[in-house]
Scaffold this motif. Structure first.
Motif, PDB file in Angstrom:
ATOM      1  N   ALA B 238       0.842  -1.199   0.000  1.00 50.76           N
ATOM      2  CA  ALA B 238       0.000   0.000   0.000  1.00 50.76           C
ATOM      3  C   ALA B 238       0.879   1.251   0.000  1.00 50.76           C
ATOM      4  CB  ALA B 238      -0.891  -0.008   1.234  1.00 50.76           C
ATOM      5  N   GLU B 242      -2.699   5.434   0.322  1.00 51.77           N
ATOM      6  CA  GLU B 242      -3.675   4.380   0.624  1.00 51.77           C
ATOM      7  C   GLU B 242      -3.717   4.060   2.113  1.00 51.77           C
ATOM      8  OE1 GLU B 242      -3.114   2.416  -3.800  1.00 51.77           O
ATOM      9  OE2 GLU B 242      -2.083   1.551  -2.090  1.00 51.77           O
ATOM     10  N   ALA B 261      -7.432   3.696  -3.641  1.00 55.91           N
ATOM     11  CA  ALA B 261      -6.325   3.167  -4.441  1.00 55.91           C
ATOM     12  C   ALA B 261      -5.792   4.334  -5.248  1.00 55.91           C
ATOM     13  CB  ALA B 261      -6.802   2.044  -5.346  1.00 55.91           C
ATOM     14  N   ASN B 293      -7.429   8.651  -8.313  1.00 49.60           N
ATOM     15  CA  ASN B 293      -7.625   7.665  -7.257  1.00 49.60           C
ATOM     16  C   ASN B 293      -8.952   6.959  -7.451  1.00 49.60           C
ATOM     17  OD1 ASN B 293      -8.914  10.308  -6.342  1.00 49.60           O
ATOM     18  ND2 ASN B 293      -9.818   8.829  -4.931  1.00 49.60           N
TER      19      ASN B 293
END
Lengths: 79, 432
Positions: B238, B242, B261, B293
């Motif tokens: 991540a 995130e 994301a 995103n």
């Protein structure tokens, strides 16, 4: 200091009402009111979380508490 | 949640599916010892959660423990696609006569798990499905009813396997189906499932993905495998963006505002509502937009939660504007989300009317929400504007770098107010 969207006005003559302080603290689902030693305290950082449920208005004596919607200039209160 | 091959093998062993003798090593000495225990030719495989191990040199063969140790040293220091190996798997090299593929996946359309079997194992199943579909057998099975061997047998028989092989393969595929359900897998595959020269069958490689939400339920298994609670086991680590999204969601129990994301586009998205986020993301892409995103917002988040998520998106480098869009919402209040996104803009020193390309959330308390949006001059849509049309408007605005998209249906009473007044947050209070 008001919130960006919401403010509340509690009349001066009921601000030290011990019973009302507890009613408001218990009623508000987003913790806008706190009972500080029997004094009605407005928690400013929570003002914008107000969901306009009117539980505080119903718990307060008529005309003693107003919820101000700053974005449209109207207010909620018990006549 | 992905499992390493050595973990997947342990699960196979737990369910009595035959596997080649193997062990997991994190040091060269351990690798040498496992090879010595195997006592013959071995294969050494890098333990990374990414594909392309063979091409990258992460799979080697050795005929002696010394050679195994040497290969293990190289593999342990070899990063593959940015992944540092967890260790190496040292496994016996089996005398293979034929390779099969056995897998179980979840069919999202039928909402049932399904067998996938092929008599052409050892290569990507997707390639076989495309080039030689007649070599693939399939069959759905219930997650509720007891697993029946005949369903597995039917899937295998579709590929032309008969006789003793069919009889021996059936319990393997059936056991794979049982473990798929038992351990909440989203994928369980053995590739290759090898037929050895003596006619027996053995799993040579295994790959499993577990449903992330099942982690609490599978705590005992994960503890046995040594999977830490903080291990995300995603395809990639991540990003800080995130991780921050996850933090924002976790610190406030009210609603959902997270699951972000990161992408490298210029249009920030604050989207959600019962699968609507995926539809909206696709809609933005279809309109030629470049999302910065993906995220999910819904379930009636607090104003602060919506604001914090919006701030995160707005502060992402490269984001020019944001689109706030949902399908029709019943369990999320439009006015609360409107307050959140506007508050985020204001607190970051932006004009909401300039920064929010479009606000399209019809549903509960929309009249109140539209009043707020109008007050700040934010362009908004009601349900008469489709999600795809809203996406088009957002993409057009961010492409032109202006706020000048075509007018939308609905009230926009705030448009006539100058920015300073729209942003002042004060207004004359009258009796309601």
């Amino acid at each position: 200091m008001p919130g960006t969207f919401i403010d509340v006005e509690v009349a001066e003559d009921v601000r030290d009402d011990v019973e009302l302080a507890q009613v408001l603290a218990d009623a508000c689902p987003v913790d806008i009111y706190a009972n500080r030693n029997g004094h009605v305290e407005v928690v400013e950082e929570n003002l914008d979380e107000c969901v306009l449920c009117e539980l505080c208005i119903r718990g307060a004596p008529p005309g003693k508490l107003r919820v101000l919607k700053l974005y449209d200039g109207t207010a909620l209160e018990r006549a | 949640m992905r499992l390493f091959e050595y973990e997947s093998r342990r699960i196979l062993g737990r369910e009595r599916i035959p596997i080649t003798q193997s062990g997991h090593a994190t040091t060269t000495e351990e690798a040498r010892k496992i090879a010595a225990d195997v006592g013959g030719p071995v294969v050494i495989k890098s333990q990374v959660l990414t594909g392309g191990r063979m091409k990258a040199g992460g799979v080697r063969f050795a005929d002696s423990p010394e050679e195994c140790e040497s290969h293990a040293r190289e593999i342990l220091g070899l990063e593959i696609n940015g992944h540092v190996p967890r260790g190496v798997l040292v496994a016996a090299r089996a005398p293979i006569a034929h390779e099969y593929y056995a897998g179980v996946i979840y069919d999202g359309v039928r909402k049932l798990p399904t067998f996938v079997f092929s008599d052409m194992g050892g290569i990507d199943i997707e390639e076989i499905a495309e080039a030689r579909p007649e070599h693939i057998g399939r069959g759905h099975f219930s997650t509720v009813l007891p697993q029946m061997d005949f369903r597995a047998k039917d899937a295998i028989a579709q590929t032309g396997v008969t006789g003793r092989d069919l009889t021996r393969l059936t319990p393997v595929l059936s056991a794979l189906a049982r473990l798929f359900v038992k351990y909440d897998m989203t994928l369980a595959e053995i590739n290759p499932l090898a037929k050895l020269e003596d006619g027996s069958f053995v799993a040579v490689d295994a790959h499993m993905d577990m449903e992330n939400e099942a982690r609490p339920r599978q705590k005992a298994l994960l503890a046995e495998l040594g999977v830490g609670e903080d291990e995300t086991r995603e395809a990639r680590e991540a990003t800080p963006f995130e991780i921050e999204g996850e933090r924002i969601d976790s610190v406030d129990h009210r609603g959902v505002a997270g699951n972000v994301a990161e992408f490298d586009g210029n249009l920030g998205l604050v989207i959600g509502a019962g699968g609507g986020s995926l539809t909206l993301f696709d809609a933005v892409r279809r309109q030629g937009g470049q999302p910065a995103n993906y995220c999910e917002i819904g379930g009636n988040p607090s104003v602060s939660k919506a604001a914090n998520l919006t701030k995160l998106v707005l502060q992402k480098p490269g984001v020019e504007k944001i689109a706030v869009m949902m399908s029709i919402v019943s369990n999320t209040r439009v006015d609360i989300v409107a307050r959140g996104v506007i508050k985020a803009c204001i607190e970051l020193g932006h004009d909401p009317a300039e920064k929010i390309a479009v606000f399209r959330i019809p549903g509960a308390w929309e009249e109140e929400g539209f009043k707020i949006l109008a007050r700040y001059g934010v362009e908004y849509c009601d349900r008469s504007v489709s999600m795809h049309e809203a996406a088009r408007i957002a993409v057009e605005k961010v492409s032109s770098g202006s706020n000048g998209a075509k007018p939308l249906p609905g009230e926009r009473a705030g448009d006539e107010l100058p920015p300073a007044e729209r942003l002042s947050g004060t207004g004359e209070v009258v009796e309601g």
